[in-house]
Design an enzyme around this catalytic site. Structure first.
Site, PDB file in Angstrom:
ATOM      1  N   GLY A 228       0.853  -1.186   0.000  1.00  0.00           N
ATOM      2  CA  GLY A 228       0.000   0.000   0.000  1.00  0.00           C
ATOM      3  C   GLY A 228       0.888   1.235   0.000  1.00  0.00           C
TER       4      GLY A 228
ATOM      5  NE  ARG B  17     -12.305  11.200   9.282  1.00  0.00           N
ATOM      6  CZ  ARG B  17     -11.500  10.643   8.409  1.00  0.00           C
ATOM      7  NH1 ARG B  17     -10.841   9.548   8.731  1.00  0.00           N
ATOM      8  NH2 ARG B  17     -11.345  11.162   7.218  1.00  0.00           N
TER       9      ARG B  17
ATOM     10  CG  HIS C   7     -12.774   5.148   8.052  1.00  0.00           C
ATOM     11  ND1 HIS C   7     -13.021   4.885   6.724  1.00  0.00           N
ATOM     12  CD2 HIS C   7     -11.870   6.140   8.062  1.00  0.00           C
ATOM     13  CE1 HIS C   7     -12.291   5.701   5.971  1.00  0.00           C
ATOM     14  NE2 HIS C   7     -11.573   6.463   6.760  1.00  0.00           N
TER      15      HIS C   7
ATOM     16  NE  ARG D  85      -6.776   7.977   9.826  1.00  0.00           N
ATOM     17  CZ  ARG D  85      -7.461   8.421   8.760  1.00  0.00           C
ATOM     18  NH1 ARG D  85      -7.181   9.576   8.203  1.00  0.00           N
ATOM     19  NH2 ARG D  85      -8.449   7.698   8.276  1.00  0.00           N
TER      20      ARG D  85
HETATM   21  C1  LIG Z   1     -12.790   3.953   2.164  1.00  0.00           C
HETATM   22  C2  LIG Z   1     -11.612   4.620   2.786  1.00  0.00           C
HETATM   23  C3  LIG Z   1     -11.255   5.905   2.429  1.00  0.00           C
HETATM   24  C4  LIG Z   1     -10.149   6.522   3.003  1.00  0.00           C
HETATM   25  N1  LIG Z   1      -9.838   7.803   2.643  1.00  0.00           N
HETATM   26  C5  LIG Z   1      -8.758   8.400   3.198  1.00  0.00           C
HETATM   27  C6  LIG Z   1      -8.393   9.718   2.833  1.00  0.00           C
HETATM   28  O1  LIG Z   1      -9.031  10.356   2.005  1.00  0.00           O
HETATM   29  N2  LIG Z   1      -7.300  10.268   3.412  1.00  0.00           N
HETATM   30  C7  LIG Z   1      -6.552   9.596   4.334  1.00  0.00           C
HETATM   31  O2  LIG Z   1      -5.558  10.152   4.810  1.00  0.00           O
HETATM   32  N3  LIG Z   1      -6.868   8.331   4.682  1.00  0.00           N
HETATM   33  C8  LIG Z   1      -7.942   7.717   4.148  1.00  0.00           C
HETATM   34  N4  LIG Z   1      -8.266   6.442   4.515  1.00  0.00           N
HETATM   35  C9  LIG Z   1      -7.334   5.679   5.348  1.00  0.00           C
HETATM   36  C10 LIG Z   1      -6.157   5.196   4.481  1.00  0.00           C
HETATM   37  O3  LIG Z   1      -6.628   4.816   3.212  1.00  0.00           O
HETATM   38  C11 LIG Z   1      -5.419   4.018   5.079  1.00  0.00           C
HETATM   39  O4  LIG Z   1      -5.147   4.244   6.420  1.00  0.00           O
HETATM   40  C12 LIG Z   1      -4.084   3.819   4.357  1.00  0.00           C
HETATM   41  O5  LIG Z   1      -4.265   3.763   2.975  1.00  0.00           O
HETATM   42  C13 LIG Z   1      -3.385   2.564   4.841  1.00  0.00           C
HETATM   43  O6  LIG Z   1      -2.227   2.398   4.072  1.00  0.00           O
HETATM   44  P1  LIG Z   1      -1.195   1.262   4.437  1.00  0.00           P
HETATM   45  O7  LIG Z   1      -0.105   1.318   3.416  1.00  0.00           O
HETATM   46  O8  LIG Z   1      -0.797   1.371   5.857  1.00  0.00           O
HETATM   47  O9  LIG Z   1      -2.026  -0.104   4.292  1.00  0.00           O
HETATM   48  P2  LIG Z   1      -2.879  -0.730   3.075  1.00  0.00           P
HETATM   49  O10 LIG Z   1      -3.087   0.201   1.968  1.00  0.00           O
HETATM   50  O11 LIG Z   1      -4.050  -1.373   3.716  1.00  0.00           O
HETATM   51  O12 LIG Z   1      -1.924  -1.853   2.523  1.00  0.00           O
HETATM   52  C14 LIG Z   1      -1.700  -3.045   3.223  1.00  0.00           C
HETATM   53  C15 LIG Z   1      -0.806  -3.922   2.373  1.00  0.00           C
HETATM   54  O13 LIG Z   1      -0.368  -5.018   3.162  1.00  0.00           O
HETATM   55  C16 LIG Z   1      -0.593  -6.234   2.479  1.00  0.00           C
HETATM   56  N5  LIG Z   1      -0.807  -7.257   3.493  1.00  0.00           N
HETATM   57  C17 LIG Z   1      -1.571  -7.197   4.600  1.00  0.00           C
HETATM   58  N6  LIG Z   1      -1.457  -8.326   5.316  1.00  0.00           N
HETATM   59  C18 LIG Z   1      -0.603  -9.111   4.640  1.00  0.00           C
HETATM   60  C19 LIG Z   1      -0.087 -10.410   4.860  1.00  0.00           C
HETATM   61  N7  LIG Z   1      -0.386 -11.122   5.944  1.00  0.00           N
HETATM   62  N8  LIG Z   1       0.753 -10.940   3.928  1.00  0.00           N
HETATM   63  C20 LIG Z   1       1.087 -10.227   2.810  1.00  0.00           C
HETATM   64  N9  LIG Z   1       0.649  -8.996   2.563  1.00  0.00           N
HETATM   65  C21 LIG Z   1      -0.187  -8.451   3.473  1.00  0.00           C
HETATM   66  C22 LIG Z   1      -1.777  -5.979   1.580  1.00  0.00           C
HETATM   67  O14 LIG Z   1      -1.779  -6.894   0.515  1.00  0.00           O
HETATM   68  C23 LIG Z   1      -1.491  -4.530   1.155  1.00  0.00           C
HETATM   69  O15 LIG Z   1      -0.591  -4.545   0.078  1.00  0.00           O
HETATM   70  C24 LIG Z   1      -9.392   5.838   3.964  1.00  0.00           C
HETATM   71  C25 LIG Z   1      -9.754   4.542   4.350  1.00  0.00           C
HETATM   72  C26 LIG Z   1     -10.871   3.957   3.793  1.00  0.00           C
HETATM   73  C27 LIG Z   1     -11.290   2.619   4.296  1.00  0.00           C
END
Ligand SMILES: Cc1cc2nc3c(=O)[nH]c(=O)nc-3n(C[C@H](O)[C@H](O)[C@H](O)COP(=O)(O)OP(=O)(O)OC[C@H]3O[C@@H](n4cnc5c(N)ncnc54)[C@H](O)[C@@H]3O)c2cc1C
Length: 637
Positions: free
Chosen positions: A42, A330, A401, A435
Site C-alpha cells: 500500500g 470524526r 474505518h 486520527r
Molecule cells: C474507504 C476509505 C477511504 C479513506 N480515505 C482516506 C483519505 O481520504 N485520506 C486519508 O488520509 N486516509 C484515508 N483512509 C485511510 C487510508 O486509506 C489508510 O489508512 C491507508 O491507505 C493505509 O495504508 P497502508 O499502506 O498502511 O495499508 P494498506 O493500503 O491497507 O496496505 C496493506 C498492504 O499489506 C498487504 N498485506 C496485509 N497483510 C498481509 C499479509 N499477511 N501478507 C502479505 N501482505 C499483506 C496488503 O496486501 C497490502 O498490500 C481511507 C480509508 C478507507 C477505508
C-alpha cells in the site's frame, strides 16, 4: 518489557534533522549486500520498498492481492494533509503539529507528530514530481480543501480518488525498481508467521495463495506495512481482505501491541441496509465541506426531508460546535450522530441515519460546481442507494474505518522485536486516540518515503548479523507452526462457516467496543468472545485443502486472529478508565456528553505484551510527555 521510545534530545523542531545526522549510514557500495523484506504494497509499504530499492538495498515486497495496485490504499477518497500554506490562511508546520496532537486527544507522542508535520510538505513535492494529478485551481496552482479538526484548508486531493492517484505514484516507483531487478514483487503471497533468529526478525513464512505452497523468505530486516485491523467489526469501510494477521502473529512472537482499543468510527458512511450485507461504503469526509448535517428536531418525525421545514431541523453539529460546525473531528461527529439516533431522531430504515444535505451549496454554487468536486462520490452513492443526492439529502451513519492502535514502535519505527519495523496504519504512531481526516495517507507516505529508508539503514549499519538459511531450526519451527495451524483449521469439519463466526464477532465488537463502551458491556464481551472462539475451534467448517487456492482457509486464519485481537481490544478498553478520542467510556463524560480524559492515570501508551497461550497479556506503559502542546481539554466549540 522495556519500552524505549528513543526520541532524540533537543528542541522539537530540530529532533528529526539532528537524528538524521546522528543515524549511521550504510556505505553505498555495501547496500547491495543487504536484503530487506517489506510486507505490504500500500502507500506505506509500496513507498518504503521503492525508496529502499532506489537506495540500493535488495528488497522483496509481498502483498496478498493479485497486484500491488490493489492495496486498500487505493480506496482512499478525500485527500492528504500537508502544511504548505498555499491558501495563505495561517497554516504552518507548527499548526499541523498542534492540530494533530489536539485531534488525537493528547494521546500521541509529540516528537513523532512534529516529524510528520515537517515531512508533510516533502510528500506533496515527491508526489507532484511523480506526476500525481492533484486537483488544481484554474491558474494551475494546487487546490486545497478542508477536513475535520482544522480551521485551515490544507488537504490536497484528486477528486474523490486521492488514494488511487497516490498509490499509482508509489506503484510506478515500485515497478521501476522491479524492472531494475532491485525489488522482487511477490503478489498473492500471504505472510503467516515472522521468523526470529537470535531474537531478531530475520524473515517470514509466506503462503503462495495460488499453489498453497509454504515458502521461507529470509532477510536482514523485515518491515510490516500491512494496514489496519478495523475489519474486526466485520462491517467496515475497509476492503474485505484487510486483516490483522501479520501484526497479530508478530505480537505473538514478542512485538508489543499498542492501544488496541483506539479505533476510528467514521461519521459519514452509507447506513447498513440488511442482515446479509458484507461491507460498508464510505462517503468521504470532504463532503462535509459543502454538505450540512441535520436530523428532525422532533423524535419519530417520519416526513420526507423536503417536507420538514427549516425551523424544524436540527443542524446539531453547527449548534453544538459553532466554531468547527460540520468540520468537527470524526470521533465527535460520530458520537453526536449516535446521540441523536439514540434520542429517536435518526432517519431512514431503523432510524439509524442522519442527513448530509447539499441543497444550500447547490443553490449557492450550482450543481455543476458540486459535481466537479464530488461527482464520483455522488455517483457511487446513487448506485448503492438508488437516490440522487443532488435532489435528496444523503443518509449517512458512522462505521468502522481506521485503527489508531497497532504495533508499538519507537521513534525509528522499530517494534519491540529488533529488526522488525512497522509503517503506515499497522503501527500505532502519530494519531493518538483519534486520527484527523486526510492524515493517514500523510503518515503512510511519511513512513514509507522518508523515515523507514533511513531508520532501516541505521539498524543495518549498527547491527552485526550472521548469515542464516532455511535450515535454521527457528525457520523450520515457524513453517511447522503454520502447517499445524492450517491442519487444525481444515480438520474440524464442523457446521458453521467462517463468515458466520466473523459476523457474530463483529456484532459483539460493535455493541460493546464500538462508539460507546462501558465496564459492564466490555466484561460481557470478554465472556462472549472466548465462548465464540471455543466454538470456532470446534465447529468451524473449512472446505477444500491447503495445497490449492482456498479462500475459506485464508479467511479462517484471519478470523481466528480477529477473535484473539478483538478480545485484546476489549481488555484494553476495559483497563483504560477514561474517555479520549475514539475511545468513549460512557462512565467518563460531561453532562453534555463530551469525553472526560484522566491525565493523572492514563496519559500514556498502553503496550500489551503476549504472555503465552491462555494467559492474560501484560500491560506495559510508555508515559507521554507534552512539552510543546500543553495538555488541555479538547474543545471544538
Ligand atoms: C474507504 C476509505 C477511504 C479513506 N480515505 C482516506 C483519505 O481520504 N485520506 C486519508 O488520509 N486516509 C484515508 N483512509 C485511510 C487510508 O486509506 C489508510 O489508512 C491507508 O491507505 C493505509 O495504508 P497502508 O499502506 O498502511 O495499508 P494498506 O493500503 O491497507 O496496505 C496493506 C498492504 O499489506 C498487504 N498485506 C496485509 N497483510 C498481509 C499479509 N499477511 N501478507 C502479505 N501482505 C499483506 C496488503 O496486501 C497490502 O498490500 C481511507 C480509508 C478507507 C477505508
Amino acid at each position: 518489557m522495556e519500552l524505549k521510545a528513543n526520541v532524540p534530545s533537543g528542541p522539537i523542531a530540530q529532533k528529526w534533522s539532528k537524528h538524521r545526522f546522528d543515524m549511521k549510514l550504510v556505505n553505498p557500495a555495501n547496500k547491495r549486500k543487504y536484503s530487506v523484506i517489506v510486507v505490504g504494497s500500500g502507500l506505506a509499504g509500496g513507498a518504503a520498498a521503492a525508496s529502499m530499492a532506489e537506495l540500493g538495498y535488495n528488497v522483496k515486497c509481498f502483498c496478498y492481492q493479485d497486484s500491488p495496485r490493489r492495496a486498500h490504499s487505493i480506496a482512499a477518497q478525500g485527500g492528504i494533509n500537508a502544511s504548505k500554506n498555499y491558501q495563505n490562511d495561517g497554516d504552518s508546520v507548527w499548526r499541523l503539529f498542534y492540530d494533530t496532537v489536539k485531534g488525537g486527544d493528547y494521546r500521541s507522542r509529540e516528537a513523532n507528530v512534529h516529524r510528520l508535520a515537517e515531512l508533510s510538505v516533502n510528500i506533496i513535492d515527491q508526489c507532484v514530481a511523480q506526476g500525481v494529478p492533484f486537483a488544481r485551481e484554474y491558474g494551475g496552482t494546487l487546490a486545497n480543501r478542508s477536513f475535520g479538526g482544522a480551521l485551515v484548508s490544507r488537504t490536497f486531493y484528486a477528486r474523490g480518488q486521492t488514494g488511487q492517484q497516490l498509490l499509482l505514484g508509489a506503484y510506478q516507483a515500485l515497478m521501476r525498481q522491479v524492472g531494475a531487478g532491485q525489488v522482487k514483487m511477490l503478489s498473492r503471497h500471504e505472510m503467516l508467521e515472522p521468523i526470529l533468529i537470535d531474537g531478531r526478525a530475520r524473515g517470514i513464512v509466506a503462503r503462495d495463495m495460488v499453489t498453497g505452497k509454504l515458502e521461507t523468505h529470509l532477510a536482514d530486516a523485515v518491515v510490516l506495512a500491512t494496514g489496519g485491523y478495523g475489519n474486526v467489526f466485520y462491517l467496515a469501510t475497509y476492503a474485505k481482505g484487510c486483516n490483522g494477521t501479520a501484526i497479530w502473529r508478530a505480537y505473538k512472537k514478542g512485538a508489543a501491541f499498542a492501544n488496541p482499543c483506539y479505533t476510528q468510527i467514521h461519521p459519514t458512511c452509507i447506513p447498513v441496509h440488511g442482515e446479509y450485507q458484507s461491507k460498508l461504503t464510505l462517503m468521504s469526509e470532504s463532503l462535509r465541506n459543502d454538505g450540512r448535517i441535520w436530523v428532525p428536531k422532533k423524535a419519530g418525525d417520519n416526513r420526507p426531508p423536503h417536507q420538514i421545514p427549516e425551523d424544524e431541523r436540527d443542524y446539531y453539529l453547527e449548534r453544538k460546535y459553532p466554531t468547527y460546525g460540520n468540520l468537527a473531528p470524526r470521533d465527535i461527529s460520530s458520537r453526536a450522530a449516535k446521540q441523536v439516533c439514540d434520542e429517536g431522531r435518526g432517519v431512514g430504515p431503523g432510524g439509524l441515519g442522519v442527513y448530509l444535505d447539499f441543497a444550500d451549496s447547490i443553490q449557492r454554487l450550482g450543481a455543476a460546481k458540486i459535481g466537479e468536486k464530488y461527482g464520483n462520490l455522488f455517483e457511487m452513492y446513487e448506485r448503492i442507494t438508488d437516490e440522487d443526492p443532488y435532489k435528496v439529502p444523503m443518509r449517512i451513519f458512522p462505521a468502522s474505518h481506521y485503527t489508531m492502535g497497532g504495533l508499538w514502535v519507537d521513534y525509528n519505527l522499530m517494534s519491540t522485536i529488533p529488526g522488525l519495523l512497522v509503517g503506515g496504519e499497522a503501527n500505532f504512531s502519530d494519531h493518538g486516540a483519534n486520527r484527523l481526516g486526510a492524515s493517514a495517507l500523510m503518515q503512510g507516505l511519511a513512513d514509507g518515503y522518508f523515515i523507514l529508508p533511513y531508520t532501516v539503514g541505521n539498524y543495518l549499519a549498527s547491527t552485526k548479523l550472521d548469515k542464516v538459511d532455511e535450515s535454521h531450526p527457528e525457520a523450520r519451527a515457524a513453517v511447522a507452526a503454520v502447517e499445524e495451524r492450517m491442519r487444525r483449521l481444515l480438520s474440524m469439519k464442523g457446521q458453521r462457516t467462517v463468515t458466520s463466526f466473523h459476523r457474530e464477532l463483529g456484532k459483539i465488537m460493535w455493541e460493546h467496543c464500538g462508539m460507546g463502551r462501558n465496564k459492564a458491556g466490555l466484561e460481557q464481551a470478554l465472556q462472549k468472545i472466548p465462548a465464540l472462539r471455543e466454538e470456532f475451534w470446534r465447529n468451524l467448517n473449512v472446505p477444500g485443502s491447503a495445497s490449492d487456492l482456498n479462500q475459506s482457509l485464508e479467511m479462517a486464519g484471519r478470523v481466528a486472529d480477529f477473535l484473539d485481537l478483538g478480545e485484546l481490544m476489549c481488555l484494553d478498553a476495559l483497563e483504560r478508565e477514561e474517555s479520549c478520542g475514539g475511545h468513549f467510556r460512557e462512565e467518563y463524560q460531561t453532562a453534555e456528553g463530551e469525553a472526560v480524559r484522566d491525565d493523572e492515570r492514563f496519559c500514556h501508551v498502553a503496550a500489551w505484551e503476549y504472555a503465552g497461550e491462555g494467559k492474560t497479556p501484560i500491560r506495559n506503559v510508555e508515559p507521554l510527555v507534552f512539552e510543546d502542546v500543553h495538555l488541555q481539554t479538547r474543545s471544538y466549540k
